[in-house]
Design a protein around this motif. Structure first.
Motif, PDB file in Angstrom:
ATOM      1  N   GLY A  44       0.298   7.307 -16.174  1.00  0.00           N
ATOM      2  CA  GLY A  44       1.525   7.372 -15.393  1.00  0.00           C
ATOM      3  C   GLY A  44       1.304   7.882 -13.987  1.00  0.00           C
ATOM      4  N   TYR A  45       0.599   8.999 -13.857  1.00  0.00           N
ATOM      5  CA  TYR A  45       0.368   9.581 -12.546  1.00  0.00           C
ATOM      6  C   TYR A  45      -0.709   8.817 -11.775  1.00  0.00           C
ATOM      7  N   ILE A  46      -1.659   8.228 -12.490  1.00  0.00           N
ATOM      8  CA  ILE A  46      -2.684   7.443 -11.817  1.00  0.00           C
ATOM      9  C   ILE A  46      -2.062   6.231 -11.137  1.00  0.00           C
ATOM     10  N   TRP A  47      -1.099   5.612 -11.803  1.00  0.00           N
ATOM     11  CA  TRP A  47      -0.455   4.432 -11.229  1.00  0.00           C
ATOM     12  C   TRP A  47       0.324   4.793  -9.970  1.00  0.00           C
ATOM     13  N   MET A  48       0.862   5.997  -9.886  1.00  0.00           N
ATOM     14  CA  MET A  48       1.593   6.406  -8.694  1.00  0.00           C
ATOM     15  C   MET A  48       0.679   6.445  -7.475  1.00  0.00           C
ATOM     16  N   ASN A  75      -9.223   0.389  12.186  1.00  0.00           N
ATOM     17  CA  ASN A  75      -9.230   0.301  10.724  1.00  0.00           C
ATOM     18  C   ASN A  75      -7.853  -0.076  10.205  1.00  0.00           C
ATOM     19  N   PHE A  76      -7.776  -1.172   9.467  1.00  0.00           N
ATOM     20  CA  PHE A  76      -6.491  -1.618   8.926  1.00  0.00           C
ATOM     21  C   PHE A  76      -5.924  -0.678   7.863  1.00  0.00           C
ATOM     22  N   PRO A  77      -6.728  -0.193   6.893  1.00  0.00           N
ATOM     23  CA  PRO A  77      -6.149   0.657   5.840  1.00  0.00           C
ATOM     24  C   PRO A  77      -5.446   1.896   6.373  1.00  0.00           C
ATOM     25  N   ILE A  78      -6.041   2.610   7.324  1.00  0.00           N
ATOM     26  CA  ILE A  78      -5.402   3.823   7.825  1.00  0.00           C
ATOM     27  C   ILE A  78      -4.178   3.474   8.667  1.00  0.00           C
ATOM     28  N   PHE A  79      -4.210   2.322   9.350  1.00  0.00           N
ATOM     29  CA  PHE A  79      -3.052   1.898  10.133  1.00  0.00           C
ATOM     30  C   PHE A  79      -1.841   1.649   9.233  1.00  0.00           C
ATOM     31  N   PHE A  80      -2.053   0.922   8.142  1.00  0.00           N
ATOM     32  CA  PHE A  80      -0.946   0.639   7.238  1.00  0.00           C
ATOM     33  C   PHE A  80      -0.553   1.864   6.420  1.00  0.00           C
ATOM     34  N   ALA A  81      -1.523   2.703   6.090  1.00  0.00           N
ATOM     35  CA  ALA A  81      -1.215   3.899   5.307  1.00  0.00           C
ATOM     36  C   ALA A  81      -0.315   4.848   6.083  1.00  0.00           C
ATOM     37  N   THR A  82      -0.557   4.998   7.383  1.00  0.00           N
ATOM     38  CA  THR A  82       0.268   5.909   8.175  1.00  0.00           C
ATOM     39  C   THR A  82       1.696   5.411   8.311  1.00  0.00           C
ATOM     40  N   GLY A  83       1.916   4.126   8.121  1.00  0.00           N
ATOM     41  CA  GLY A  83       3.279   3.620   8.119  1.00  0.00           C
ATOM     42  C   GLY A  83       3.894   3.600   6.734  1.00  0.00           C
ATOM     43  N   MET A  84       3.067   3.329   5.731  1.00  0.00           N
ATOM     44  CA  MET A  84       3.585   3.136   4.379  1.00  0.00           C
ATOM     45  C   MET A  84       3.902   4.439   3.650  1.00  0.00           C
ATOM     46  N   MET A  85       3.090   5.469   3.822  1.00  0.00           N
ATOM     47  CA  MET A  85       3.256   6.679   3.028  1.00  0.00           C
ATOM     48  C   MET A  85       4.570   7.421   3.317  1.00  0.00           C
ATOM     49  N   PRO A  86       4.971   7.648   4.574  1.00  0.00           N
ATOM     50  CA  PRO A  86       6.284   8.273   4.785  1.00  0.00           C
ATOM     51  C   PRO A  86       7.430   7.367   4.361  1.00  0.00           C
ATOM     52  N   PHE A  87       7.229   6.057   4.456  1.00  0.00           N
ATOM     53  CA  PHE A  87       8.253   5.126   3.998  1.00  0.00           C
ATOM     54  C   PHE A  87       8.443   5.244   2.490  1.00  0.00           C
ATOM     55  N   PHE A  88       7.342   5.372   1.744  1.00  0.00           N
ATOM     56  CA  PHE A  88       7.433   5.564   0.298  1.00  0.00           C
ATOM     57  C   PHE A  88       8.138   6.868  -0.043  1.00  0.00           C
ATOM     58  N   LEU A  89       7.881   7.911   0.742  1.00  0.00           N
ATOM     59  CA  LEU A  89       8.562   9.182   0.503  1.00  0.00           C
ATOM     60  C   LEU A  89      10.063   9.012   0.637  1.00  0.00           C
ATOM     61  N   VAL A 127       9.523  15.112  -3.492  1.00  0.00           N
ATOM     62  CA  VAL A 127       8.842  15.481  -2.249  1.00  0.00           C
ATOM     63  C   VAL A 127       7.428  15.964  -2.545  1.00  0.00           C
ATOM     64  N   LEU A 128       7.275  16.856  -3.507  1.00  0.00           N
ATOM     65  CA  LEU A 128       5.948  17.384  -3.831  1.00  0.00           C
ATOM     66  C   LEU A 128       5.014  16.265  -4.298  1.00  0.00           C
ATOM     67  N   THR A 129       5.531  15.366  -5.124  1.00  0.00           N
ATOM     68  CA  THR A 129       4.704  14.272  -5.645  1.00  0.00           C
ATOM     69  C   THR A 129       4.261  13.339  -4.533  1.00  0.00           C
ATOM     70  N   GLN A 130       5.193  12.935  -3.683  1.00  0.00           N
ATOM     71  CA  GLN A 130       4.858  11.985  -2.627  1.00  0.00           C
ATOM     72  C   GLN A 130       3.947  12.598  -1.567  1.00  0.00           C
ATOM     73  N   VAL A 131       4.130  13.873  -1.258  1.00  0.00           N
ATOM     74  CA  VAL A 131       3.237  14.529  -0.303  1.00  0.00           C
ATOM     75  C   VAL A 131       1.826  14.620  -0.878  1.00  0.00           C
ATOM     76  N   LEU A 132       1.718  14.940  -2.161  1.00  0.00           N
ATOM     77  CA  LEU A 132       0.405  14.998  -2.802  1.00  0.00           C
ATOM     78  C   LEU A 132      -0.255  13.624  -2.801  1.00  0.00           C
ATOM     79  N   ILE A 133       0.507  12.581  -3.116  1.00  0.00           N
ATOM     80  CA  ILE A 133      -0.048  11.224  -3.096  1.00  0.00           C
ATOM     81  C   ILE A 133      -0.503  10.852  -1.694  1.00  0.00           C
ATOM     82  N   SER A 134       0.281  11.213  -0.692  1.00  0.00           N
ATOM     83  CA  SER A 134      -0.097  10.922   0.691  1.00  0.00           C
ATOM     84  C   SER A 134      -1.406  11.618   1.055  1.00  0.00           C
ATOM     85  N   CYS A 135      -1.548  12.864   0.651  1.00  0.00           N
ATOM     86  CA  CYS A 135      -2.788  13.591   0.932  1.00  0.00           C
ATOM     87  C   CYS A 135      -3.985  12.900   0.286  1.00  0.00           C
ATOM     88  N   ILE A 136      -3.814  12.458  -0.959  1.00  0.00           N
ATOM     89  CA  ILE A 136      -4.914  11.785  -1.668  1.00  0.00           C
ATOM     90  C   ILE A 136      -5.264  10.470  -0.987  1.00  0.00           C
TER      91      ILE A 136
END
Length: 271
Positions: A44-48, A75-89, A127-136
């Motif tokens: 469950g948590y791995i899929w998140m 780098n494409f991954p970091i470019f999309f990650a910086t937009g996607m992670m706060p959006f997911f939050l 909030v705690l879950t999404q911030v942790l996922i963003s850090c990972i």
């Protein structure tokens, strides 16, 4: 010889008895949420964590076929990650808060459990879950690739604070609207599908035509993604970002939602 009876302590005032009731209730609701939502299956948590990674990988693969590098950086991954992670939050938090009363309807029959407890429990966990996922995710990308980025913690904190405030505010209003007007939830799900395209997740605000910039500036999520990209790219100033506007929108929407919830939460439980 008589002995004096043991001195009995006076009963605590009611205010002291209830002082820690709400934190204990919120903690219990958080543990219940963790067990019921992601604790039933080992993955469950791995899929998140895998869900945003797969989305970032897909976008990176598609855009790398037509472009040698993203609009900013190398780098494409970091470019999309910086937009996607706060959006997911924002999306996760607003959705979890919106379903708070429906999710905890049976528990709200107890006098010690209030609708505020249910909302706070889901909001804190989200909030705690999404911030942790963003850090990972962000740390993993920076370690796996040569991104040539830096990390400004103050700008990142502001970006995630804006995303959290906006998600909470929208969630509070939708908590009332979803419960009282089920048709509104369907309309909301349809109307918010293009958000990922108009929130700066896959493009930069400055790369758009001027007339489009004027319209999208009023989208608070555009400010959120721009601020987080500014936290990783020193050369990207994101001058259009206005945190006061985002917090003002979040506060206004959240207060409206709280007023309706306080007035109609008992009626919502009967629906």
């Amino acid at each position: 010889m008589t002995t004096k009876p043991e001195q009995a302590w006076p009963p605590l005032p009611t205010s002291q008895k209830l002082r820690f009731a709400t934190p204990r209730t919120i903690l219990a609701l958080i543990l219940r949420e963790m067990a019921s939502t992601h604790g039933r299956s080992p993955g469950g948590y791995i899929w998140m964590v895998m869900e945003p990674l797969l989305g970032i990988a897909l976008l990176s693969a598609i855009f790398s076929l037509g472009f040698r590098s993203p609009r900013i950086g190398i780098n494409f991954p970091i470019f999309f990650a910086t937009g996607m992670m706060p959006f997911f939050l924002f999306m996760d938090l607003s959705g979890k808060v919106a379903q708070s009363i429906t999710y905890s309807r049976s528990l709200l029959a107890y006098p010690r459990v209030t609708f505020v407890d249910a909302i706070l429990a889901r909001a804190i966990l989200s909030v705690l879950t999404q911030v942790l996922i963003s850090c990972i995710v962000l740390t993993g990308i920076c370690l796996a690739f040569e991104t040539r980025t830096v990390f400004l913690i103050d700008r990142a904190f502001i970006a995630y604070a804006m995303a959290a405030a906006l998600g909470l505010g929208v969630g509070l209003l939708n908590c009332f609207m979803f419960t009282m007007f089920p048709l509104y939830q369907r309309a909301w799900n349809v109307l918010t599908r293009p958000l990922v395209l108009i929130s700066g997740v896959i493009f930069l605000y400055e790369s758009l035509p001027e007339w489009v910039q004027h319209m999208l500036w009023y989208n608070p999520l555009m400010h959120v993604t721009g601020e987080l990209r500014g936290a990783f790219y020193l050369q990207y100033e994101a001058k259009y970002v206005n945190p006061a506007y985002v917090f003002g929108v979040a506060l206004s929407i959240g207060l409206i939602g709280l007023v309706f919830l306080r007035r109609y939460h008992r009626d919502m439980l009967e629906r």
